[in-house]
Motif scaffolding. Structure first.
Motif, short mmCIF file in Angstrom:
data_model
loop_
_atom_site.label_atom_id
_atom_site.label_comp_id
_atom_site.label_asym_id
_atom_site.label_seq_id
_atom_site.Cartn_x
_atom_site.Cartn_y
_atom_site.Cartn_z
N HIS A 163 33.38 22.83 -16.77
CA HIS A 163 34.71 22.36 -16.40
C HIS A 163 35.59 22.49 -17.64
O HIS A 163 35.09 22.85 -18.72
N CYS B 299 41.27 19.83 -14.20
CA CYS B 299 40.19 20.70 -14.61
C CYS B 299 40.76 22.11 -14.67
O CYS B 299 41.38 22.59 -13.73
N GLU C 224 39.04 24.96 -15.38
CA GLU C 224 38.03 26.02 -15.28
C GLU C 224 37.54 26.04 -13.84
O GLU C 224 37.10 25.01 -13.33
N LEU C 225 37.61 27.20 -13.21
CA LEU C 225 37.17 27.30 -11.81
C LEU C 225 35.72 26.83 -11.71
O LEU C 225 34.84 27.43 -12.33
N CYS C 226 35.48 25.73 -10.98
CA CYS C 226 34.15 25.12 -11.02
C CYS C 226 33.55 24.92 -9.64
O CYS C 226 32.53 24.27 -9.50
N HIS D 6 37.52 22.55 -7.06
CA HIS D 6 38.16 22.68 -8.38
C HIS D 6 39.60 22.17 -8.38
O HIS D 6 40.00 21.40 -9.25
N MET E 25 40.07 18.46 -8.60
CA MET E 25 39.43 17.75 -9.71
C MET E 25 40.48 17.20 -10.66
O MET E 25 40.74 17.75 -11.72
CU1 CUA Z 1 35.93 21.21 -12.63
CU2 CUA Z 1 37.37 23.00 -12.08
#
Ligand code: CUA
Length: 363
Positions: free
Chosen positions: A169, A204, A206-208, A212, A215
């Motif tokens: 993340h 967040c 960062e593609l998680c 996402h 988040m």
């Molecule tokens: Cu955690 Cu995007």
């Protein structure tokens, strides 16, 4: 007299660059600053724009100009003149980007070094999880205090120790500018000094996974005395907080207030609200099914599998892939069975069924 094509391209490119830079600098890329010592990042960003926009514009100008100007005439099937390369040109177009990128990297390193230089007065542990954030403080009695809302004292320098439960993340509060990845297996750090009382979002960056975009957690920057009072209140323990707000649904069935408070605490401390909406817990996640309707759904789906509602809910937590509610993706973490004790799990199931209108422990 007609100008040489190269002169024409440079002229068009120069005019377009000026326009492009003017547009780029007129855009508010970031929300207003709410932290000390990070203003240099805005300058760095402007410098990057001023350097990179003309390069982009010049390259595009040459490409489009050439396509239009030197295209084949209808019926012309002849080949162009053979090209053997030009060593001098190649050295030039490799050297210039190399020098530019090296200079910008050095500049960026200096800015980051300056921004992170001074020591912090306190530390907050940040833990990412699909799809929420958890924050842990050292309480006044030395015991850790965990919250899903990031409370910060105004004007105090804070060091963030950042980790993750699952995937990568990225911890970012746009008003604080600095951003840091949460990487499995290691702890990363940033230091920030908030300087404006207010409410912001941790996002967040960062593609998680599927959740996402949801988040997000709240940041509250408050004056130091308010922060100290909040921390002391948190340190006194979850039971009192869970009982304090009178607005929650009254416990039904055999559960009783304490059992509900315990379950509510399990729900909060495991980030369930990051993905699930539950009015009683004040959460609004939309990645997973809405839990306000859980009791009825659990009775229905449980019946299909010859289970009681409680058994169904329990299984959905420890083995979320066993049955995925139609219309949702199988993205719920499968490790809650390792993170939640048996007693906590029972409390959570009781709590969920109770506040969603079912009879706790029924069936
Ligand atoms: Cu955690 Cu995007």
């Amino acid at each position: 007299m007609r100008k040489h094509p190269l002169a024409q391209m440079l002229l068009i490119g120069a005019v377009a660059s000026v326009i492009g830079v003017a547009i780029a600098l007129s855009i508010d890329w970031f929300p207003p600053l709410a932290a000390d010592k990070v203003g240099e990042i805005d300058t760095l960003y402007d410098v990057l724009l001023i350097v990179s926009v003309p390069i982009f514009v010049l390259v595009m100008t040459v490409a489009i100009y050439s396509v239009v100007k030197f295209r084949a005439k209808p019926g012309d099937l002849s080949d162009g003149a053979p090209i053997h390369g030009n060593t001098r040109l190649e050295i030039i177009w490799v050297s210039i980007p190399f020098l530019l990128v090296t200079a910008l990297a050095a500049y960026g390193w200096v800015v980051l070094h300056n921004v992170e230089a001074s020591p912090a007065a306190m530390t907050v542990k940040v833990r990412g999880q699909q799809f929420t954030w958890h924050f842990t403080y050292e309480g006044p009695n030395g015991k850790p205090v965990t919250s899903d809302v990031l409370y910060l004292p105004n004007k105090e320098r804070v060091k963030f120790d950042i980790t993750t439960n699952d995937v990568i993340h990225s911890f970012w509060v746009p008003q604080f500018r600095l951003k840091q990845d949460a990487v499995p297996g290691m702890t990363t750090h940033i230091k920030i000094t908030p300087n404006k009382v207010g409410t912001y979002d941790v996002v967040c960056a960062e593609l998680c996974g599927l959740g996402h975009s949801t988040m997000r957690n709240t940041v509250r920057v408050v004056e130091k005395p308010a922060f100290t009072a909040w921390l002391a209140r948190q340190a006194r323990g979850p039971q009192q907080q869970a009982q304090a707000p009178a607005g929650g649904a009254a416990p039904q069935g055999g559960g009783g207030g304490n059992a509900n408070a315990a379950g509510k605490q399990v729900f909060a401390s495991n980030g369930c609200g990051g993905c699930h909406t539950l009015s009683d817990a004040g959460t609004s996640g939309a990645v997973g099914p809405k839990l306000d309707d859980l009791a009825a759904a659990a009775a229905k789906f449980g019946k299909q599998n010859n289970e009681t509602a409680a058994q169904y809910v329990k299984q959905s937590i420890v083995d979320p892939r066993a049955f995925v509610v139609p219309g949702f993706q199988p993205v719920m973490p499968t490790d809650f069975k390792d993170r939640i004790s048996g007693a906590q799990l029972d409390a959570l199931v009781k709590y969920l069924l109770s506040v969603s209108g079912g009879k706790a422990g029924s069936g």
